[in-house]
Design an enzyme around this catalytic site. Structure first.
Site, PDB file in Angstrom:
ATOM      1  CG  HIS A  62      -7.422  14.371 -21.041  1.00  0.00           C
ATOM      2  ND1 HIS A  62      -7.788  15.204 -20.009  1.00  0.00           N
ATOM      3  CD2 HIS A  62      -6.728  15.131 -21.909  1.00  0.00           C
ATOM      4  CE1 HIS A  62      -7.344  16.423 -20.267  1.00  0.00           C
ATOM      5  NE2 HIS A  62      -6.698  16.398 -21.413  1.00  0.00           N
TER       6      HIS A  62
ATOM      7  NE  ARG B  98      -5.431  17.483 -14.287  1.00  0.00           N
ATOM      8  CZ  ARG B  98      -4.142  17.687 -14.592  1.00  0.00           C
ATOM      9  NH1 ARG B  98      -3.194  17.335 -13.749  1.00  0.00           N
ATOM     10  NH2 ARG B  98      -3.808  18.232 -15.737  1.00  0.00           N
TER      11      ARG B  98
END
Length: 110
Positions: free
Chosen positions: A2, A25
């Site tokens: 992940h 992110r």
């Protein structure tokens, strides 16, 4: 795999793993492979980023600059408190810990 799964560097075999917020992110976090190279668009879909990780060399580092970490400071404090995120005084310190030239990390920001 992940893209925001966090693992304690000093205990990779630990039974407890952390799934971090996608915000890491989203605020501009950059993902580097073990050679200090960016290898994907970090804002891509989770399956795309994960697929690119499978094609690259672990361990991976998800790095935030000061502006990004300030934007999601609660998350950063939580993850540093759990030992799965680390603060570096400089890019040089990060590069040294990764064992790559700082120029390589700097070039990735161009």
């Amino acid at each position: 795999f992940h893209p925001t799964g966090l693992v304690k560097q000093d205990d990779e075999a630990a039974r407890v793993k952390f799934l971090a917020a996608e915000a890491l992110r989203g605020v501009g976090g950059l993902i580097f492979n073990r050679d200090g190279e960016r290898f994907c668009n970090e804002l891509g879909r989770r399956d795309y980023v994960t697929g690119e990780m499978w094609k690259n060399k672990a361990p991976f580092r998800l790095c935030l600059n000061k502006a990004a970490s300030d934007e999601i400071i609660w998350h950063c404090k939580h993850y540093t408190g759990r030992g799965v995120m680390k603060y570096y005084e400089s890019g040089e310190a990060l590069a040294k810990d990764m064992g790559v030239p700082v120029e390589k990390l700097a070039a990735a920001h161009q």
